[in-house]
Motif scaffolding. Structure first.
Motif, short mmCIF file in Angstrom:
data_model
loop_
_atom_site.label_atom_id
_atom_site.label_comp_id
_atom_site.label_asym_id
_atom_site.label_seq_id
_atom_site.Cartn_x
_atom_site.Cartn_y
_atom_site.Cartn_z
N LEU A 235 20.60 -65.78 -18.95
CA LEU A 235 22.26 -65.05 -17.81
C LEU A 235 21.46 -65.03 -16.51
N ASN A 236 22.93 -65.17 -15.39
CA ASN A 236 22.27 -64.75 -13.98
C ASN A 236 23.63 -63.88 -13.44
N ILE A 237 23.74 -63.45 -12.02
CA ILE A 237 24.34 -61.92 -12.07
C ILE A 237 24.66 -62.10 -10.95
N GLY A 238 25.46 -62.23 -9.85
CA GLY A 238 26.30 -62.11 -8.79
C GLY A 238 26.12 -60.75 -8.24
N LEU A 239 25.62 -60.46 -6.54
CA LEU A 239 25.55 -58.95 -5.94
C LEU A 239 26.89 -59.32 -4.95
N MET A 240 27.66 -58.34 -4.79
CA MET A 240 27.52 -57.58 -3.23
C MET A 240 27.63 -56.81 -3.16
N VAL B 104 28.76 -51.22 -4.15
CA VAL B 104 27.83 -52.67 -4.54
C VAL B 104 28.96 -53.63 -5.39
N GLY B 105 29.51 -54.98 -5.09
CA GLY B 105 30.17 -55.74 -6.66
C GLY B 105 28.98 -56.13 -7.64
N LEU B 106 29.33 -56.21 -8.29
CA LEU B 106 28.57 -57.03 -9.55
C LEU B 106 29.48 -58.11 -10.33
N PHE B 107 28.93 -58.75 -10.00
CA PHE B 107 29.50 -59.95 -11.10
C PHE B 107 28.46 -60.82 -12.22
N ILE B 108 29.03 -60.32 -13.46
CA ILE B 108 28.12 -61.13 -14.17
C ILE B 108 28.73 -61.83 -15.22
N ASP B 109 27.62 -62.61 -15.60
CA ASP B 109 27.75 -64.46 -15.88
C ASP B 109 29.03 -64.40 -17.57
N ASP B 110 30.00 -64.85 -16.95
CA ASP B 110 30.55 -64.87 -18.38
C ASP B 110 30.61 -65.73 -19.75
N ARG B 111 29.09 -66.17 -19.20
CA ARG B 111 28.72 -66.43 -20.69
C ARG B 111 28.01 -65.68 -21.32
N SER B 112 27.61 -64.04 -21.09
CA SER B 112 27.46 -62.80 -21.38
C SER B 112 28.22 -62.29 -22.79
N LEU C 143 16.81 -45.94 -8.59
CA LEU C 143 17.31 -45.80 -7.38
C LEU C 143 18.77 -46.40 -6.59
N PHE C 144 19.43 -47.09 -6.97
CA PHE C 144 21.24 -47.31 -7.00
C PHE C 144 21.50 -46.09 -7.28
N GLN C 145 21.53 -45.28 -8.23
CA GLN C 145 21.84 -44.05 -8.75
C GLN C 145 21.96 -43.43 -7.11
N ILE C 146 20.79 -43.12 -6.55
CA ILE C 146 20.54 -42.27 -5.50
C ILE C 146 21.48 -42.84 -3.95
N LEU C 147 21.26 -44.66 -4.22
CA LEU C 147 21.60 -45.22 -2.83
C LEU C 147 23.19 -45.98 -3.36
N VAL C 148 23.53 -45.94 -4.34
CA VAL C 148 25.02 -46.38 -3.53
C VAL C 148 26.28 -45.03 -4.28
N GLY C 149 26.92 -45.17 -3.16
CA GLY C 149 28.37 -44.24 -2.83
C GLY C 149 29.38 -44.72 -4.28
N GLU C 150 29.12 -46.27 -3.65
CA GLU C 150 31.10 -46.56 -4.93
C GLU C 150 30.50 -48.22 -5.13
N ILE C 151 30.55 -48.13 -6.55
CA ILE C 151 30.68 -49.17 -7.59
C ILE C 151 32.51 -49.67 -6.85
N LEU D 98 31.17 -64.92 1.44
CA LEU D 98 31.73 -64.22 0.14
C LEU D 98 32.86 -64.28 0.93
N ARG D 99 33.91 -63.92 -0.44
CA ARG D 99 34.78 -63.75 -0.70
C ARG D 99 35.18 -62.68 -1.54
N ALA D 100 35.21 -61.55 -1.41
CA ALA D 100 35.28 -60.78 -2.54
C ALA D 100 35.83 -59.12 -2.20
N TYR D 101 36.71 -59.00 -3.31
CA TYR D 101 36.44 -57.18 -2.72
C TYR D 101 37.58 -56.91 -1.33
#
Length: 210
Positions: A64-69, A83-91, A113-121, A185-188
């Motif tokens: 599987l593959n992942i995209g991140l912003m 952070v924005g997450l893009f999950i493989d649509d084959r999942s 560490l994302f739990q500490i550093l990420v303020g908003e998904i 990139l064009r998202a969110y």
């Protein structure tokens, strides 16, 4: 996935990660571990992950593959990431939930560490994510959200990548210095174009919950 299981399930992700950011030269975060500001004072990054081998408990994640912003207002170490997450649509649904747990930090371990550093998904969603290698060049497409072409920066020996080794960087100790010939990139609500800007290629071997 039961909420009380989060942070207790053994997981692994092995493969490759690429990032392309708005830094004009190689990202200072790799060496300073986020204590030096990005070259533009703030960080805007898109990324892609190719999972060669992976599992979350008994759920296979291989292939599987992942995209991140990622958007960081200042120094990486000070947090408040978006952070924005893009999950493989084959999942499958189970794979999707597992990948969200891992890449949100809820599964603990390497990405904890994302739990500490990420303020908003900002969100997570299924998208067709392709991650292909042609010679030394990586091509990634995330639906209509991300289009990227990344290749290592040329060194004195053209056959040998320019690599920063033995770092304490969260992604992995050895980071290949790269650049993006295409980084869109064009998202969110964001529209980014990082053609010609800094990029990184890293072999990853992540695990959790410890």
């Amino acid at each position: 996935m039961a909420l009380d299981e989060l942070g207790t399930v053994p997981w692994t992700v092995k493969g490759e990660l690429i990032l392309n950011c708005n830094c004009t030269v190689f990202c200072p975060c790799v060496i300073s571990l986020g204590k030096h500001p990005p070259t533009e004072g703030h960080c805007q990054t898109w990324g892609g992950v190719r999972i060669d081998q992976g599992a979350y408990g008994d759920i296979d994640l291989s292939g599987l593959n992942i995209g991140l912003m990622i958007e960081i207002p200042g120094m990486m170490s000070r947090g408040n990431w978006k952070v924005g997450l893009f999950i493989d649509d084959r999942s499958t649904d189970a794979q999707y939930d597992a990948l969200v747990a891992i890449f949100s930090g809820a599964a603990k371990g390497t990405t904890g560490l994302f739990q500490i550093l990420v303020g908003e998904i900002l969100g997570h969603e299924r998208q067709p994510v392709t991650y292909e290698t042609e010679g030394k060049t990586r091509h990634i497409t995330v639906g209509r959200k991300i289009q990227g072409v990344v290749a290592p920066v040329a060194g004195k020996d053209p056959e040998t990548d320019l690599v920063v080794t033995n770092t304490q960087y969260w992604m992995g100790p050895d980071v290949t210095v790269a650049t993006a010939s295409k980084g869109k990139l064009r998202a969110y609500g964001r529209v980014w174009d990082f053609d010609g800007r800094s990029a990184e290629i890293c072999q990853i071997d992540w695990h959790g919950p410890r």
